[in-house]
Design a protein around this motif. Structure first.
Motif: not given
Ligand SMILES: Cc1ncc(COP(=O)(O)O)c(C=O)c1O
Length: 387
Positions: A111, A230-233, A235-236, A239
């Motif tokens: 991530a 951090d939501v983007e981290v 989410k990765k 993934k």
């Protein structure tokens, strides 16, 4: 097989077993947390779980959550326990479940590493670092990230620094040593629980990794969790786990949730316990502090080794001022000419992990403090006989 490959083999015929005789091999190489077995035997049915055959068939747990394979029961119990202990800010953080924190460490590397960078991201940690960090980082020779060694010697401003606190192997309390605004950190807080160290504040870092392996001893359940800001981290990371294992065993999550619930109930709802008064952190601390006392006496008597000292600090959870009781002892061989500490132990049929695995000299060796009583007591007996 190459010598490097041989060095990577970490399971031996004595792994996970009890010593059968006074002169048996004592395997304290791994941090196999079997010391908790006796506690869970006492707890009995209150922490048992039956999973009906029709349950947990689907891949999906909660599709309304960004981490769609996370069992809500587990997330609830993990946050409840953090709030009880006060060791980490867990509310308003994104919780990612993993197959042990080992998988989450890799998910975090994935991530935090840009996919379009010309060079792999440097991954560093201050010595002595947990021996798995370099191995896990490099085993696939990823183009995304690569191990770059001791954080204190790193030059550059793009990096991922892994901060393990309390640190495996030496039990020290750590902060990031690098301070660049381009740098990223992963905090491995596997041992930031009151049986190992006084809880001084609720940790609040960008990515914090925890594991039931070291919390309660259920290493075989293979469940860890990350608290991510951090939501983007986050989410990765999800993934990565999706691609790597399509989620995390629901059976294991349900079991882990039951274990975490039993720990919290021991403090908050003793009425639901089969035997009231069973407090896991007190059990762990009592046992570890007895072991540390015995170890310090044996080490002093041997005159061969030294151990790190730990300052007494106020623990906000227990309300007491206590020393740390780390899950590992970090022994230094002080005897003139004795350069390889693990080799010295091996000659006496004690398996430890030598300093080289942790990025330092081989006059250091790490010894697990979390094995069963029989193994630990035999280790102390043998240590007393070394001259
Ligand atoms: C610092 C640290 N992080 C992670 C792990 C592995 O945890 P898990 O069993 O959840 O993969 C260990 C195991 O020894 C550890 O010492």
């Amino acid at each position: 097989m190459t010598s490097t490959a041989q060095q990577e083999i970490s399971v031996s015929s004595s792994s996970g077993s009890r010593p059968v005789s006074k002169d048996a091999i004592i395997n304290l190489d791994h941090g196999d947390p079997t010391m908790f077995e006796s506690f869970w035997k006492e707890v009995g049915e209150a922490a048992d779980i039956t999973i009906p055959s029709w349950r947990t068939l689907s891949y999906f747990s909660d599709v309304s959550n960004f981490c769609w394979f996370l069992q809500p029961e587990f997330a609830h119990e993990a946050r409840r326990l953090h709030n009880l202990v006060g060791n980490a800010v867990a509310d308003d953080r994104f919780l990612v479940i993993g197959t042990g924190s080992t998988q989450l460490f890799q998910a975090a590397l994935f991530a935090l590493s840009p996919s379009d960078a010309p060079e792999p991201m440097s991954v560093v940690s201050a010595v002595p670092y947990y021996s798995s960090f370099p191995r896990i980082t490099d085993y696939l020779r990823s183009a995304l990230y690569r191990w770059s060694g001791d954080a204190s010697k790193f030059e550059g401003d793009a990096y991922i620094e892994v901060v393990c606190s309390p640190n495996n192997p030496d039990g020290s309390i750590r902060e990031a040593v690098l301070k660049s605004s381009n740098g990223k950190t992963i905090h491995d807080l596997a041992y930031y629980w009151p049986q190992y160290t006084p809880i001084t504040a609720a940790a609040d870092h960008d990515i914090m990794l925890f594991t039931v392996s070291k919390l309660s001893g259920h290493a075989g359940t293979r469940v860890g969790w990350a608290l991510v800001k951090d939501v983007e981290v986050a989410k990765k990371m999800v993934k990565f786990i999706e691609l790597n294992t399509i989620g995390v065993s629901k059976d294991s999550q349900l079991r882990a949730a039951t274990i975490l619930k039993a720990i919290s109930d021991g403090y908050e709802r003793p009425d639901v316990q089969t035997k009231p008064g069973l407090k896991m952190f007190e059990f762990g601390r009592r046992l570890l502090s007895m072991r540390w006392q015995k170890l310090r006496e044996a080490v002093k008597a041997s005159g061969i080794f030294t151990l790190p000292d730990f300052e007494s600090v106020h623990c906000k959870f227990t309300g007491e001022t206590t020393e740390a009781c780390p899950a590992f002892a970090w022994l230094k061989c002080e005897r003139e000419g004795m350069k390889d500490c693990a080799d010295f132990f091996k000659k006496h049929k004690i398996l430890t992990r030598g300093g080289g695995h942790f990025g330092v000299e081989s006059n250091y060796a790490r010894v697990s403090m979390v094995d069963r009583d029989e193994t630990f007591d035999l280790f102390i007996e043998r240590l007393m006989s070394l001259r």
